[in-house]
Design a protein around this motif. Structure first.
Motif, short mmCIF file in Angstrom:
data_model
loop_
_atom_site.label_atom_id
_atom_site.label_comp_id
_atom_site.label_asym_id
_atom_site.label_seq_id
_atom_site.Cartn_x
_atom_site.Cartn_y
_atom_site.Cartn_z
N ILE A 1 0.83 -1.20 0.00
CA ILE A 1 0.00 0.00 0.00
C ILE A 1 0.87 1.25 0.00
O ILE A 1 0.64 2.20 -0.78
CB ILE A 1 -0.95 -0.01 1.20
N ILE A 2 1.88 1.30 0.86
CA ILE A 2 2.74 2.48 0.96
C ILE A 2 3.54 2.67 -0.33
O ILE A 2 3.67 3.80 -0.83
CB ILE A 2 3.67 2.35 2.17
N ALA A 3 4.06 1.58 -0.88
CA ALA A 3 4.86 1.69 -2.10
C ALA A 3 4.04 2.23 -3.26
O ALA A 3 4.49 3.12 -3.99
CB ALA A 3 5.44 0.32 -2.46
N ILE A 4 2.82 1.74 -3.41
CA ILE A 4 1.97 2.21 -4.52
C ILE A 4 1.49 3.63 -4.26
O ILE A 4 1.38 4.44 -5.20
CB ILE A 4 0.79 1.25 -4.71
N ALA A 5 1.22 3.96 -3.00
CA ALA A 5 0.77 5.32 -2.68
C ALA A 5 1.84 6.35 -3.03
O ALA A 5 1.54 7.42 -3.58
CB ALA A 5 0.40 5.41 -1.21
N VAL A 6 3.09 6.05 -2.73
CA VAL A 6 4.18 6.97 -3.05
C VAL A 6 4.27 7.19 -4.55
O VAL A 6 4.52 8.31 -5.03
CB VAL A 6 5.51 6.44 -2.48
N VAL A 7 4.04 6.13 -5.32
CA VAL A 7 4.10 6.25 -6.78
C VAL A 7 3.00 7.16 -7.31
O VAL A 7 3.20 7.90 -8.28
CB VAL A 7 4.01 4.85 -7.41
N GLN A 8 1.83 7.16 -6.66
CA GLN A 8 0.69 7.95 -7.15
C GLN A 8 0.75 9.41 -6.71
O GLN A 8 0.04 10.24 -7.28
CB GLN A 8 -0.63 7.33 -6.63
N VAL A 9 1.57 9.74 -5.72
CA VAL A 9 1.62 11.12 -5.21
C VAL A 9 1.93 12.14 -6.31
O VAL A 9 1.25 13.16 -6.43
CB VAL A 9 2.63 11.22 -4.04
N PRO A 10 2.98 11.96 -7.13
CA PRO A 10 3.29 13.00 -8.13
C PRO A 10 2.20 13.19 -9.17
O PRO A 10 2.05 14.29 -9.71
CB PRO A 10 4.60 12.50 -8.77
N ILE A 11 1.42 12.16 -9.46
CA ILE A 11 0.33 12.30 -10.44
C ILE A 11 -0.72 13.28 -9.92
O ILE A 11 -1.13 14.22 -10.62
CB ILE A 11 -0.30 10.92 -10.72
N PHE A 12 -1.15 13.08 -8.68
CA PHE A 12 -2.14 13.98 -8.09
C PHE A 12 -1.55 15.37 -7.86
O PHE A 12 -2.26 16.38 -8.01
CB PHE A 12 -2.65 13.40 -6.78
N ALA A 13 -0.28 15.45 -7.49
CA ALA A 13 0.33 16.74 -7.20
C ALA A 13 0.38 17.62 -8.45
O ALA A 13 0.02 18.80 -8.40
CB ALA A 13 1.74 16.55 -6.63
N ARG A 14 0.81 17.08 -9.56
CA ARG A 14 0.88 17.87 -10.79
C ARG A 14 -0.51 18.30 -11.26
O ARG A 14 -0.70 19.43 -11.72
CB ARG A 14 1.58 17.08 -11.89
N LEU A 15 -1.45 17.39 -11.17
CA LEU A 15 -2.80 17.71 -11.63
C LEU A 15 -3.43 18.81 -10.78
O LEU A 15 -4.03 19.77 -11.31
CB LEU A 15 -3.67 16.45 -11.60
N LEU A 16 -3.31 18.70 -9.46
CA LEU A 16 -3.88 19.72 -8.58
C LEU A 16 -3.15 21.04 -8.72
O LEU A 16 -3.77 22.11 -8.71
CB LEU A 16 -3.83 19.24 -7.13
N ARG A 17 -1.85 21.00 -8.85
CA ARG A 17 -1.08 22.23 -9.02
C ARG A 17 -1.51 22.99 -10.26
O ARG A 17 -1.69 24.21 -10.25
CB ARG A 17 0.39 21.89 -9.07
N GLY A 18 -1.71 22.28 -11.38
CA GLY A 18 -2.17 22.94 -12.59
C GLY A 18 -3.55 23.55 -12.44
O GLY A 18 -3.80 24.67 -12.91
N SER A 19 -4.45 22.85 -11.77
CA SER A 19 -5.80 23.38 -11.56
C SER A 19 -5.78 24.61 -10.66
O SER A 19 -6.50 25.58 -10.89
CB SER A 19 -6.69 22.30 -10.95
N MET A 20 -4.94 24.57 -9.63
CA MET A 20 -4.89 25.71 -8.71
C MET A 20 -4.23 26.93 -9.35
O MET A 20 -4.60 28.07 -9.07
CB MET A 20 -4.17 25.32 -7.42
N LEU A 21 -3.25 26.72 -10.21
CA LEU A 21 -2.65 27.86 -10.92
C LEU A 21 -3.68 28.53 -11.83
O LEU A 21 -3.68 29.76 -11.98
CB LEU A 21 -1.45 27.39 -11.74
N ALA A 22 -4.55 27.73 -12.43
CA ALA A 22 -5.62 28.32 -13.25
C ALA A 22 -6.61 29.09 -12.38
O ALA A 22 -7.13 30.13 -12.79
CB ALA A 22 -6.35 27.22 -14.03
N GLN A 23 -6.85 28.60 -11.16
CA GLN A 23 -7.77 29.29 -10.26
C GLN A 23 -7.18 30.59 -9.72
O GLN A 23 -7.92 31.54 -9.42
CB GLN A 23 -8.13 28.38 -9.08
N ARG A 24 -5.87 30.69 -9.61
CA ARG A 24 -5.24 31.91 -9.07
C ARG A 24 -5.54 33.13 -9.93
O ARG A 24 -5.61 34.25 -9.42
CB ARG A 24 -3.72 31.71 -8.97
#
Length: 333
Positions: free
Chosen positions: A197-220
Motif C-alpha cells: 500500500i505504501i509503495a503504490i501510494a508513493v508512486v501515485q503522489v506525483p500524479i495527483f500533485a501535478r494535476l492539482l497544481r495545474g488546476s490551482m494555478l488556473a484558479q489563481r
C-alpha cells in the motif's frame, strides 16, 4: 381589404403568409407569429454535475464500467458470506498427488477445482477480491492525500515553493512507476500488505500533485479569486474556500483511474513476492505467483486471477474515462 399603411394590417398579412407556408410544407409544423418574435421561453439552469449525469446515464461505456465496479465492491464487501468454502481450508488435500495429480480438477461443489494445497479456487478468488479492493483503495487514498498536500503548496504559494515541489515531483515521475514501487517495497524488512500500500501510494503522489497544481494555478488568475484579494480576504481563506474546492474536480476523476493502476501494481508486487506472504489470506496477484510452477500443465490456476484483475481494472478505467469526458467542457460543445 386591409389598409397597407395600417401596421395591424401588415401583421395580419404576415400571420396569414406564415400559416399558408406551414400548410404547404406538409403539416405538423409549429406556426410562428409576429407576437412570438423575440420571445424566449424560461427554463431552469442545469448544474455541471446534473449535466454530467444526464450524459453519463446515456453512455453505455460508463454504465458497463459502473456495473463492473459495483459488482466488484459488493463482492468484496460480502465475500465471506458468498464464498462456498473457507479459502484457507485444505479440503481436497487428501486427493493431491505431487506426481500424478498435483491440482485437483473441478467437481461438484468445486466448480473451478482446487490449488496445490487442496483449497477451493472459487472461494479464494471471492475472498481475494476484498484484499485487492483494500490495497487499491487505500493506496489511492494515501496517494491522493500526499498529492493534495504537495499540489496545494505548489499551487497556492508559487515562487520558490512551487519550484522545489515540482522538481521533486519531476524526479519521481522520471522513474518508472513499477520500478519505484518495487524499490520502496524491497526496502521493508518484512513484506506485508502495508508495504504494498505504501509503495503504490508513493508512486501515485506525483500524479495527483501535478494535476492539482495545474488546476490551482488556473484558479489563481480567475475573477473570483482576484475579487477576494481585492476585498482583503485572507490568503488561507482564499486557498481553502475558493481555490482548492474548485480545483478538486479533475483530481477526483483521476482517482478512479488511479484505482485501476493501483490494483495492477499491487498484483505485480504480490506476484513478485513483495506482498503479504501469508497465503491463507488470498490476493489475486499472490495467486498468480503461486500458480507459476503449474502454468504449463494447469494454466487455469493463473487464468482465473488474471481475468479478475483485467476485468476489475477495465471497469474502473471505463468509468473514469467516461467521467472525465462528461466533466470536460470541450466535449460538451
Amino acid at each position: 381589404m386591409p389598409n397597407p399603411l395600417n401596421p395591424r394590417g401588415k401583421k395580419e398579412r404576415i400571420d396569414a403568409l406564415a400559416a399558408t407556408s406551414a400548410d404547404t410544407s406538409g403539416g405538423g409544423v409549429a406556426v410562428a407569429t409576429v407576437d412570438d418574435a423575440g420571445h424566449v421561453e424560461e427554463s431552469t439552469g442545469v448544474s455541471l454535475v446534473a449535466s454530467a449525469w444526464q450524459r453519463l446515464r446515456r453512455n453505455p461505456v460508463f454504465l458497463i464500467g459502473l456495473t463492473i465496479t459495483t459488482l466488484f465492491v459488493l463482492l468484496a464487501i460480502f465475500a465471506p458470506l458468498i464464498a462456498p468454502h473457507d479459502p484457507a481450508d485444505p479440503i481436497l488435500l487428501p486427493e493431491v498427488r505431487p506426481q500424478t495429480n498435483p491440482i485437483p480438477p473441478a467437481r461438484e461443489g468445486f466448480p473451478l477445482g482446487a490449488d496445490n494445497a487442496g483449497r477451493d479456487i472459487l472461494s479464494r478468488l471471492i475472498v481475494g477480491s476484498r484484499q485487492t479492493l483494500v490495497v487499491g483503495v487505500m493506496a489511492t487514498l494515501f496517494g491522493l492525500l500526499g498529492g493534495l498536500t504537495l499540489g496545494t503548496l505548489a499551487g497556492a504559494f508559487g515562487g520558490w515553493v512551487d519550484s522545489v515541489v515540482m522538481r521533486v515531483v519531476d524526479v519521481m515521475l522520471s522513474i518508472p512507476s513499477l520500478l519505484l514501487a518495487f524499490s520502496i517495497a524491497a526496502i521493508a524488512a518484512r513484506a506485508s500488505q502495508w508495504t504494498v500500500i505504501i509503495a503504490i501510494a508513493v508512486v501515485q503522489v506525483p500524479i495527483f500533485a501535478r494535476l492539482l497544481r495545474g488546476s490551482m494555478l488556473a484558479q489563481r488568475a480567475s475573477d473570483h479569486v482576484l475579487a477576494a484579494r481585492a476585498l482583503g480576504v485572507k490568503e488561507s481563506a482564499i486557498v481553502f474556500r475558493h481555490m482548492l474546492p474548485n480545483s478538486l474536480g479533475p483530481v477526483i476523476v483521476q482517482s478512479t483511474l488511479v484505482v485501476a493502476t493501483s490494483i495492477i501494481d499491487a498484483a505485480a508486487l504480490s506476484f513478485l513476492g513483495l506482498g503479504n506472504p501469508d497465503d491463507r489470506q488470498p490476493e489475486w496477484g499472490q495467486m498468480l505467483g503461486k500458480a507459476q510452477p503449474y502454468i504449463y500443465d494447469h494454466p487455469a490456476l493463473a487464468v482465473w486471477p488474471a481475468l479478475c484483475i483485467i476485468v476489475v481494472a477495465l471497469g474502473f478505467t471505463l468509468m473514469g474515462e467516461s467521467l472525465r469526458e462528461a466533466l470536460d467542457p470541450k466535449s460538451r460543445r
